[in-house]
Motif scaffolding. Structure first.
Motif, PDB file in Angstrom:
ATOM      1  N   VAL A 186      40.619  39.697  48.225  1.00  0.00           N
ATOM      2  CA  VAL A 186      41.386  40.580  49.107  1.00  0.00           C
ATOM      3  C   VAL A 186      41.074  42.044  48.815  1.00  0.00           C
ATOM      4  CG1 VAL A 186      43.711  41.390  49.670  1.00  0.00           C
ATOM      5  CG2 VAL A 186      43.240  38.929  49.503  1.00  0.00           C
ATOM      6  N   ALA A 187      41.073  42.402  47.544  1.00  0.00           N
ATOM      7  CA  ALA A 187      40.832  43.798  47.169  1.00  0.00           C
ATOM      8  C   ALA A 187      39.446  44.258  47.605  1.00  0.00           C
ATOM      9  CB  ALA A 187      40.988  43.963  45.656  1.00  0.00           C
ATOM     10  N   ARG A 188      38.452  43.385  47.478  1.00  0.00           N
ATOM     11  CA  ARG A 188      37.110  43.758  47.917  1.00  0.00           C
ATOM     12  C   ARG A 188      37.054  43.917  49.433  1.00  0.00           C
ATOM     13  NH1 ARG A 188      31.316  40.562  46.877  1.00  0.00           N
ATOM     14  NH2 ARG A 188      30.042  42.138  47.956  1.00  0.00           N
ATOM     15  N   ALA A 189      37.755  43.037  50.151  1.00  0.00           N
ATOM     16  CA  ALA A 189      37.778  43.133  51.610  1.00  0.00           C
ATOM     17  C   ALA A 189      38.430  44.442  52.060  1.00  0.00           C
ATOM     18  CB  ALA A 189      38.524  41.940  52.199  1.00  0.00           C
ATOM     19  N   TRP A 190      39.470  44.854  51.352  1.00  0.00           N
ATOM     20  CA  TRP A 190      40.100  46.128  51.684  1.00  0.00           C
ATOM     21  C   TRP A 190      39.181  47.311  51.395  1.00  0.00           C
ATOM     22  CZ3 TRP A 190      45.322  45.147  48.720  1.00  0.00           C
ATOM     23  CH2 TRP A 190      46.156  44.335  49.502  1.00  0.00           C
ATOM     24  N   SER A 191      38.310  47.151  50.413  1.00  0.00           N
ATOM     25  CA  SER A 191      37.494  48.272  49.937  1.00  0.00           C
ATOM     26  C   SER A 191      36.134  48.373  50.607  1.00  0.00           C
ATOM     27  CB  SER A 191      37.276  48.144  48.414  1.00  0.00           C
ATOM     28  OG  SER A 191      38.498  48.006  47.724  1.00  0.00           O
ATOM     29  N   GLU A 192      35.605  47.230  51.093  1.00  0.00           N
ATOM     30  CA  GLU A 192      34.244  47.201  51.634  1.00  0.00           C
ATOM     31  C   GLU A 192      34.259  46.627  53.048  1.00  0.00           C
ATOM     32  OE1 GLU A 192      31.411  45.233  49.134  1.00  0.00           O
ATOM     33  OE2 GLU A 192      32.432  45.867  47.284  1.00  0.00           O
ATOM     34  N   PRO A 193      34.127  47.477  54.052  1.00  0.00           N
ATOM     35  CA  PRO A 193      34.132  46.995  55.436  1.00  0.00           C
ATOM     36  C   PRO A 193      33.077  45.920  55.714  1.00  0.00           C
ATOM     37  CG  PRO A 193      34.373  49.369  55.382  1.00  0.00           C
ATOM     38  CD  PRO A 193      34.064  48.956  53.977  1.00  0.00           C
ATOM     39  N   ALA A 194      31.909  46.038  55.097  1.00  0.00           N
ATOM     40  CA  ALA A 194      30.858  45.048  55.330  1.00  0.00           C
ATOM     41  C   ALA A 194      31.271  43.681  54.784  1.00  0.00           C
ATOM     42  CB  ALA A 194      29.546  45.501  54.689  1.00  0.00           C
ATOM     43  N   PHE A 195      31.908  43.684  53.603  1.00  0.00           N
ATOM     44  CA  PHE A 195      32.368  42.420  53.036  1.00  0.00           C
ATOM     45  C   PHE A 195      33.499  41.845  53.886  1.00  0.00           C
ATOM     46  CE2 PHE A 195      35.226  39.961  50.247  1.00  0.00           C
ATOM     47  CZ  PHE A 195      34.335  38.981  49.827  1.00  0.00           C
ATOM     48  N   LEU A 196      34.391  42.690  54.383  1.00  0.00           N
ATOM     49  CA  LEU A 196      35.472  42.239  55.252  1.00  0.00           C
ATOM     50  C   LEU A 196      34.906  41.522  56.472  1.00  0.00           C
ATOM     51  CD1 LEU A 196      38.381  42.103  56.319  1.00  0.00           C
ATOM     52  CD2 LEU A 196      38.082  44.434  57.188  1.00  0.00           C
TER      53      LEU A 196
END
Length: 219
Positions: free
Chosen positions: A62-72
């Protein structure tokens, strides 16, 4: 709104017995007495799923998705592959779908026929998730059930219930709380709770959060 994929489970779908915990403890004691199970190994297994494989993995996703639009974008397009990028995969997580909470939509996950649950990212399912009342009522009256968890969803927001199956596991991507602009993934992850990734909770802004655990409160 409910999403009910076809179930094709091969295991029992009956209600969990009220004395399930007692039965488990009895079986464990019997196995230990017969030297068939090492209690230390059991404790280590439970600790691994609760504190390592458990919701901490989902919080990192979740934290990575919030931080990286490409990963989201990758997560919402192919959750299984995106989650695997972070090294989280395996049994009960082979086919994942992540559903995103927004200003207009609140998502909840359930398995109405048994207790399918995304172990690699959320760890061991809580007892209430496996219980027949939750599995039956969350589909019929989701707002009432959420209110019992202390979560009131405005009537202006749509509630979607996603029913897991033998093939598919769901995880909720909660909304990022206000006041975290500029935070790193490492700073964000401790805010994420298990219940927010099931959909029975939301994440409080950091000013309101208190240190706790991933079951319902941030670390």
């Amino acid at each position: 709104m409910s999403k009910h994929p076809d179930h094709s489970h091969s295991h029992d779908h009956g209600p969990l017995p009220d004395d399930l915990e007692l039965r488990v403890e009895s079986i464990e004691s019997l196995l230990v007495d017969k030297n068939l199970v090492d209690p230390a190994a059991l404790d280590a297994l439970v600790d691994t799923y609760q504190n390592h494989i458990g919701p901490r993995n989902g919080a990192a996703v979740v934290a990575r998705a919030w931080s990286e639009p490409a990963f989201l974008a990758r997560l919402l397009d192919d959750a299984t592959a995106a989650i695997s990028e972070m090294g989280f995969s395996g049994g009960q997580g082979e086919d994942m779908i992540v559903v995103e909470n927004t200003d207009g939509i609140h998502n909840i996950i359930v398995c109405t026929l048994c207790s399918c649950y995304p172990w690699p990212v959320l760890g061991l399912p809580p007892a209430w998730y496996k219980a027949a009342p939750y599995r039956a009522r969350i589909v019929r009256e989701p707002r009432a059930v959420l209110a019992e968890f202390g979560l009131t969803v405005p009537e202006t927001k749509e509630v979607r219930v996603w029913d897991s199956s033998a093939e598919i596991r769901y995880m909720v991507l909660p909304q990022r709380p206000a006041g975290t602009e500029g935070w790193t993934a490492e700073q964000l992850a401790p805010l994420v709770t298990r219940d927010s990734m099931i959909g029975t909770g939301i994440i409080s802004p950091p000013a309101q959060a208190e240190r706790g655990d991933l079951n319902g409160a941030p670390l």
